[in-house]
Scaffold this motif. Structure first.
Motif, PDB file in Angstrom:
ATOM      1  N   ILE A   1     -16.476 -27.318   8.532  1.00 37.64           N
ATOM      2  CA  ILE A   1     -17.120 -27.065  10.374  1.00 37.64           C
ATOM      3  C   ILE A   1     -16.972 -28.108  11.078  1.00 37.64           C
ATOM      4  N   LEU A   2     -18.001 -28.712  10.604  1.00 38.69           N
ATOM      5  CA  LEU A   2     -18.864 -30.163  11.031  1.00 38.69           C
ATOM      6  C   LEU A   2     -17.805 -30.450  11.477  1.00 38.69           C
ATOM      7  N   HIS A   3     -16.798 -31.019  10.842  1.00 43.05           N
ATOM      8  CA  HIS A   3     -16.005 -31.884  11.513  1.00 43.05           C
ATOM      9  C   HIS A   3     -15.070 -31.441  12.345  1.00 43.05           C
ATOM     10  N   GLY A   4     -14.292 -30.124  12.564  1.00 45.77           N
ATOM     11  CA  GLY A   4     -13.893 -29.495  13.917  1.00 45.77           C
ATOM     12  C   GLY A   4     -15.275 -29.405  14.832  1.00 45.77           C
ATOM     13  N   LEU A   5     -16.341 -29.196  14.460  1.00 47.79           N
ATOM     14  CA  LEU A   5     -17.279 -29.339  15.456  1.00 47.79           C
ATOM     15  C   LEU A   5     -17.459 -30.793  16.248  1.00 47.79           C
TER      16      LEU A   5
ATOM     17  N   SER B   1     -18.790 -25.692  -4.819  1.00 50.62           N
ATOM     18  CA  SER B   1     -18.613 -27.346  -4.282  1.00 50.62           C
ATOM     19  C   SER B   1     -17.826 -26.476  -2.667  1.00 50.62           C
ATOM     20  N   ILE B   2     -17.135 -25.791  -3.238  1.00 47.80           N
ATOM     21  CA  ILE B   2     -16.391 -25.011  -1.811  1.00 47.80           C
ATOM     22  C   ILE B   2     -17.602 -24.492  -0.515  1.00 47.80           C
ATOM     23  N   LEU B   3     -18.334 -24.596  -0.838  1.00 47.55           N
ATOM     24  CA  LEU B   3     -19.841 -24.108   0.010  1.00 47.55           C
ATOM     25  C   LEU B   3     -19.707 -25.329   0.746  1.00 47.55           C
ATOM     26  N   LYS B   4     -19.470 -26.509  -0.001  1.00 47.40           N
ATOM     27  CA  LYS B   4     -19.268 -28.278   0.269  1.00 47.40           C
ATOM     28  C   LYS B   4     -18.527 -28.257   1.914  1.00 47.40           C
ATOM     29  N   VAL B   5     -17.190 -27.424   1.196  1.00 43.93           N
ATOM     30  CA  VAL B   5     -16.099 -27.858   1.425  1.00 43.93           C
ATOM     31  C   VAL B   5     -16.304 -27.073   2.692  1.00 43.93           C
TER      32      VAL B   5
ATOM     33  N   THR C   1      -8.118 -25.351   0.719  1.00 47.74           N
ATOM     34  CA  THR C   1      -9.051 -25.413  -0.403  1.00 47.74           C
ATOM     35  C   THR C   1      -9.818 -24.548  -1.192  1.00 47.74           C
ATOM     36  N   VAL C   2      -9.839 -23.096  -0.885  1.00 48.86           N
ATOM     37  CA  VAL C   2     -10.171 -22.176  -2.250  1.00 48.86           C
ATOM     38  C   VAL C   2      -9.109 -22.081  -2.837  1.00 48.86           C
ATOM     39  N   GLY C   3      -7.666 -21.439  -2.036  1.00 46.66           N
ATOM     40  CA  GLY C   3      -6.592 -21.232  -2.615  1.00 46.66           C
ATOM     41  C   GLY C   3      -6.158 -22.323  -3.939  1.00 46.66           C
ATOM     42  N   THR C   4      -5.871 -23.536  -3.783  1.00 41.17           N
ATOM     43  CA  THR C   4      -5.656 -24.697  -4.690  1.00 41.17           C
ATOM     44  C   THR C   4      -6.950 -24.244  -5.234  1.00 41.17           C
ATOM     45  N   ARG C   5      -8.344 -24.592  -5.178  1.00 43.72           N
ATOM     46  CA  ARG C   5      -9.042 -24.602  -6.239  1.00 43.72           C
ATOM     47  C   ARG C   5      -9.388 -23.861  -7.536  1.00 43.72           C
ATOM     48  N   ASN C   6      -8.582 -22.060  -6.834  1.00 40.63           N
ATOM     49  CA  ASN C   6      -7.953 -21.147  -7.312  1.00 40.63           C
ATOM     50  C   ASN C   6      -7.000 -21.659  -8.527  1.00 40.63           C
ATOM     51  N   LYS C   7      -6.684 -21.705  -7.660  1.00 41.82           N
ATOM     52  CA  LYS C   7      -5.320 -22.055  -8.385  1.00 41.82           C
ATOM     53  C   LYS C   7      -5.272 -23.209 -10.126  1.00 41.82           C
ATOM     54  N   ASN C   8      -6.518 -24.231 -10.018  1.00 36.50           N
ATOM     55  CA  ASN C   8      -6.858 -25.188 -10.596  1.00 36.50           C
ATOM     56  C   ASN C   8      -7.587 -24.889 -11.819  1.00 36.50           C
ATOM     57  N   SER C   9      -8.611 -24.168 -11.286  1.00 35.46           N
ATOM     58  CA  SER C   9      -9.973 -23.448 -11.679  1.00 35.46           C
ATOM     59  C   SER C   9     -10.893 -22.150 -11.574  1.00 35.46           C
TER      60      SER C   9
END
Length: 321
Positions: free
Chosen positions: A176-180, A167-171, A151-159
């Motif tokens: 982490i929550l999804h994994g747990l 929003s990265i914090l939310k992601v 996600t970080v890599g994708t968004r850094n390429k775009n903006s």
């Protein structure tokens, strides 16, 4: 244990995989219907099997697995980070592509092949804790970390806007929550807490009840591996072969060194090496597809690593037993 004895143990395992391959290749199962088998194994049957294994194990036995857990963390998370850095520095891949390359070079099909292969060698009860620990590492650490990196890599390429940074914090939190909350992570964690904190031991009635669904894991999981191989087409490329070789050969050899350096007992040594020696994971492939990054390469690598394991597993088991 001789090569012949190991090969005899593995023949029924690969036979069931072959049946699944035929079913997938002939169109009896497709990508949609195969999801049902995978869901049954990863969200119901295997978690039930692991919960029984953990909650019928003594607290001291689990404490004794601390060095084993350390070996898995280094051999999985450490290996992922090293491959990611090397790939990013030495190839033309961007950060997202490097992450997907590294994830698929690292994550094994432990949930599907661990019980039948290792269970045939050590017994189903002896391998519940090792597989549960691997499930926690993969589902609660490796997959969320890869999702965050992607996600970080994708968004850094775009903006580079502040909004995207926030929003990265939310992601991160959601990943982490999804994994747990994945059954292969949360069920073993709950089982470990019950045993370590409350010294809980599952009653016989509970064990027999959960075994009704947990005992289907071995055959169904192997069949699911075969189906996944059968419905994917192979496109030979340097990237696909590189991922497969890293997964089936380099990572197990790296784990041999890690386990030896940490002084693991013989059984822990063998189990740690075997857990990372299985073919690449279909889950890792799906994460790459989600990010639209190296989709063809990682899908092909999954199939190539599965075929390669037919050769590597017997030799590896013979060498370390």
């Amino acid at each position: 244990m001789s090569f012949g004895e190991i090969f005899i143990i593995l023949i029924p395992i690969f036979f069931v995989i072959l049946l699944g391959f035929i079913a997938g290749n002939r169109g009896i199962f497709n990508k949609e219907t195969s999801k049902g088998i995978n869901t049954l194994v990863t969200k119901i049957a295997l978690p039930a099997h692991l919960f029984v294994g953990i909650t019928t194990t003594s607290r001291q036995t689990i404490f004794d697995k601390a060095p084993f857990l350390g070996a898995l963390l280094i051999g999985v998370i450490g290996f992922f980070i090293v491959v990611l850095l090397v790939t990013k520095w030495t190839s033309r891949y961007d950060f997202v592509q490097s992450t997907m390359f590294s994830l698929n070079s690292t994550q094994p099909t432990f949930a599907f092949m661990g019980i039948p292969v290792m269970g045939s060698i050590f017994g189903a009860e002896a391998i519940a804790i090792p597989i549960a620990l691997m499930g926690i590492i993969v589902n609660a650490v490796l997959d969320p970390m890869s999702t965050i990196f992607g996600t970080v890599g994708t968004r850094n390429k775009n903006s580079q806007s502040d909004e995207n940074k926030e929003s990265i914090l939310k992601v991160t939190g959601k990943s982490i929550l999804h994994g747990l909350t994945e059954p292969l992570a949360c069920v073993p964690i709950i089982g470990l807490i019950l045993v370590l904190v409350f010294n809980f031991q599952l009653p016989e009635l509970g064990e027999k009840s959960l075994d009704q669904i947990g005992d289907v894991v071995s055959g169904v999981a192997l069949f699911a591996v075969g189906v996944t191989i059968g419905i994917n087409k192979i496109k030979l490329s340097l990237s696909a072969f590189s991922i497969a070789i890293l997964k089936a050969i380099v990572q197990p050899l790296a784990m041999v060194g890690i386990a030896y350096a940490l002084g693991l007992t013989h059984n822990d040594f063998v189990q740690a090496v075997l857990l990372v020696s299985f073919p690449g994971s279909a889950v890792a492939t799906m994460i790459a597809i989600r990010f639209k990054s190296l989709e063809t390469e990682v899908a092909s690598a999954f199939v190539i690593s599965a075929i390669l394991s037919i050769v590597t597993l017997p030799f590896l088991i013979t060498a370390i037993m």
